[in-house]
Design a protein around this motif. Structure first.
Motif, PDB file in Angstrom:
ATOM      1  N   ILE A  37      -2.665  -3.889   5.414  1.00 34.99           N
ATOM      2  CA  ILE A  37      -4.136  -4.011   5.042  1.00 34.99           C
ATOM      3  C   ILE A  37      -4.614  -5.275   5.785  1.00 34.99           C
ATOM      4  N   LEU A  85       0.260   0.922   4.812  1.00 35.18           N
ATOM      5  CA  LEU A  85      -0.828   0.280   5.578  1.00 35.18           C
ATOM      6  C   LEU A  85      -0.727  -1.323   5.403  1.00 35.18           C
ATOM      7  N   MET A 133     -11.748   0.668   4.195  1.00 34.20           N
ATOM      8  CA  MET A 133     -11.016   1.798   5.254  1.00 34.20           C
ATOM      9  C   MET A 133     -11.648   2.781   5.682  1.00 34.20           C
ATOM     10  N   CYS A 191       0.792  -1.121  -0.045  1.00 33.00           N
ATOM     11  CA  CYS A 191      -0.138  -0.052   0.037  1.00 33.00           C
ATOM     12  C   CYS A 191       1.120   1.286   0.098  1.00 33.00           C
ATOM     13  N   PRO A 192       0.833   2.335  -0.637  1.00 34.67           N
ATOM     14  CA  PRO A 192       1.470   3.438  -0.889  1.00 34.67           C
ATOM     15  C   PRO A 192       1.837   4.186   0.488  1.00 34.67           C
ATOM     16  N   CYS A 204      -5.725   5.969   4.431  1.00 29.04           N
ATOM     17  CA  CYS A 204      -5.926   5.490   3.358  1.00 29.04           C
ATOM     18  C   CYS A 204      -6.102   6.664   2.330  1.00 29.04           C
ATOM     19  N   VAL A 205      -5.413   6.812   1.083  1.00 24.75           N
ATOM     20  CA  VAL A 205      -5.600   7.637   0.093  1.00 24.75           C
ATOM     21  C   VAL A 205      -6.771   7.089  -0.856  1.00 24.75           C
ATOM     22  N   ALA A 206      -7.391   6.179  -0.935  1.00 25.26           N
ATOM     23  CA  ALA A 206      -8.366   6.000  -1.935  1.00 25.26           C
ATOM     24  C   ALA A 206      -7.955   5.547  -3.414  1.00 25.26           C
ATOM     25  N   CYS A 207      -6.464   5.163  -3.151  1.00 24.09           N
ATOM     26  CA  CYS A 207      -5.733   5.081  -4.474  1.00 24.09           C
ATOM     27  C   CYS A 207      -6.358   3.725  -5.223  1.00 24.09           C
ATOM     28  N   LYS A 208      -7.046   2.714  -4.414  1.00 24.35           N
ATOM     29  CA  LYS A 208      -7.602   1.304  -4.947  1.00 24.35           C
ATOM     30  C   LYS A 208      -6.382   0.780  -5.559  1.00 24.35           C
ATOM     31  N   HIS A 209      -5.165   0.770  -5.328  1.00 27.70           N
ATOM     32  CA  HIS A 209      -4.074  -0.049  -5.697  1.00 27.70           C
ATOM     33  C   HIS A 209      -4.445  -1.446  -5.311  1.00 27.70           C
ATOM     34  N   CYS A 210      -4.810  -1.664  -3.918  1.00 29.37           N
ATOM     35  CA  CYS A 210      -5.119  -2.811  -3.309  1.00 29.37           C
ATOM     36  C   CYS A 210      -6.364  -3.705  -3.915  1.00 29.37           C
TER      37      CYS A 210
END
Ligand code: SF4
Ligand code: SF4
Length: 371
Positions: free
Chosen positions: A306, A304, A357, A300-301, A337-343
């Motif tokens: 997760i 976190l 999150m 996670c950037p 969490c910056v809501a990047c949705k990478h995960c």
């Protein structure tokens, strides 16, 4: 070796311990060699179900010169070896005799864990409680001959009955993907929700789990007999068990030291080698949208963890105050969490983690982090 702490005891036990050594009867030295190999790799937790009684002597030999505080033993009240090979009984006098003899052969003054042995039926549970075994074990604990009370079982409801006594600190339970998701075999008792709730209840009660049958009786390791029609590796099975709430140590049963080393290779395995995300492919309808804490979605950037955030959240929601405290001690919390949705792109179980999150941050009443 990596170690985890017994919640009601503070002893640290290795994440991999030693289950039964299934030795060839003509070669008892293999037991001693396997126990020595275990010790040399930092294994400090030993299950004391053996194939034949004389194997206890081999354990004692291997432990010679090792400080007693350096290893923990879980003994089974109900396992007997009257004619040499393993058997079991609920008869109190026979159990008393067997335990005394086993402790003599092992040259030990106390058992770290005293387990009521293999109770899967309500009737057996009642018998243990009403006909003296439980009282006998409580007496041994009061005398310092047992450090922690517990039980071994495959049945979630029986483990709950022991949890209700408020007296157990540890339990041996069968944990693997086949039992949790495929209801595969006679020991796969309880559906996924029931079993999962049980892990949470143990964690909330501060009761640690030592894991038997981590490979589903080896079925998970062989695609020809796997209930999922594909094979998982020992690394994946061990990681899966260790990711369940309450699990402290996994105890593979092995035929010799070489097999034990294969299990111990887990400690050097890469994240990719331990990743069991393909579980999503073989159980899509059962797992879709549920976080199983596998951390396949990392990195996670925001750094976190997760899986751990989700595990603590799930436990906190069912009333586990300690898990809520653990969550508060995390360096990175859900509000980062910056809501990047990478995960989300990487999650094989299609968990909507960004939304989750937010939900977690709200639950813990966190202020949004300035970005
Ligand atoms: S969000 Fe998905 S990949 Fe990440 S820990 Fe949960 S289940 Fe595993
Ligand atoms: S959506 Fe949140 S939790 Fe997921 S990778 Fe991005 S910052 Fe991390």
């Amino acid at each position: 070796m990596r170690y985890r702490e017994i919640p009601h005891g503070k002893e640290k036990v290795g994440v991999i311990g030693l289950g039964t050594v299934y030795y060839h009867h003509s070669d008892l030295t293999e037991v001693e060699r396997t126990v020595r190999t275990a010790l040399s790799h930092g294994v400090n937790y030993f299950d004391m179900i053996v194939e034949r009684e004389e194997a206890f002597l081999s354990y004692a030999k291997a432990w010679e010169g090792v400080p007693r505080s350096a290893y923990a033993i879980q003994m089974h009240f109900g396992a007997v070896y009257e004619n040499g090979p393993y058997g079991w009984t609920r008869d109190l006098d026979r159990i008393k005799g067997a335990i005394q003899k086993q402790m003599q052969m092992l040259k030990i003054e106390y058992a770290d864990m005293g387990y009521v042995h293999c109770i899967d039926e309500e009737e057996d549970f009642r018998h243990v409680m009403r006909h003296g075994l439980w009282d006998y074990m409580k007496g041994m604990k009061a005398d310092g001959k047992i450090r922690h009370l517990g039980c071994s079982t495959h049945n979630p409801d029986i483990l709950r009955r022991f949890l209700d006594t408020g007296l157990i600190d540890m339990a041996m339970f069968s944990v693997n993907m086949a039992y949790d998701y495929a209801s595969d075999g006679p020991y796969a008792i309880g559906n996924r929700e029931n079993r999962y709730r049980l892990y949470q209840e143990c964690e909330s009660a501060g009761v640690g789990l030592s894991v038997m049958k981590p490979f589903g009786g080896r079925r998970l390791l062989d695609e020809r007999i796997s209930p999922f029609h594909c094979a998982f590796t020992t690394n994946q099975c061990i990681q899966y068990a260790l990711d369940r709430p309450a699990v402290l140590t996994v105890l593979p049963g092995v035929p010799n030291a070489e097999y034990l080393k294969r299990a111990l290779a887990f400690l050097e395995a890469s994240e990719e080698e331990r990743d069991y995300a393909k579980l999503a492919d073989v159980t899509p309808e059962k797992i879709e949208g549920t976080c199983v804490y596998c951390n396949h979605c990392l990195p996670c950037p925001k750094g976190l963890n997760i899986g751990l955030i989700n595990k603590y959240y799930d436990l906190a929601r069912v009333g586990d105050a300690l898990a809520a405290q653990h969550y508060q001690n995390l360096e990175g919390k859900a509000n980062a969490c910056v809501a990047c949705k990478h995960c989300e792109k990487r999650c094989p179980f299609h968990v909507k983690q960004e939304a989750r999150m937010k939900e977690i941050a709200q639950y813990f009443k966190e202020e949004p982090v300035q970005r």
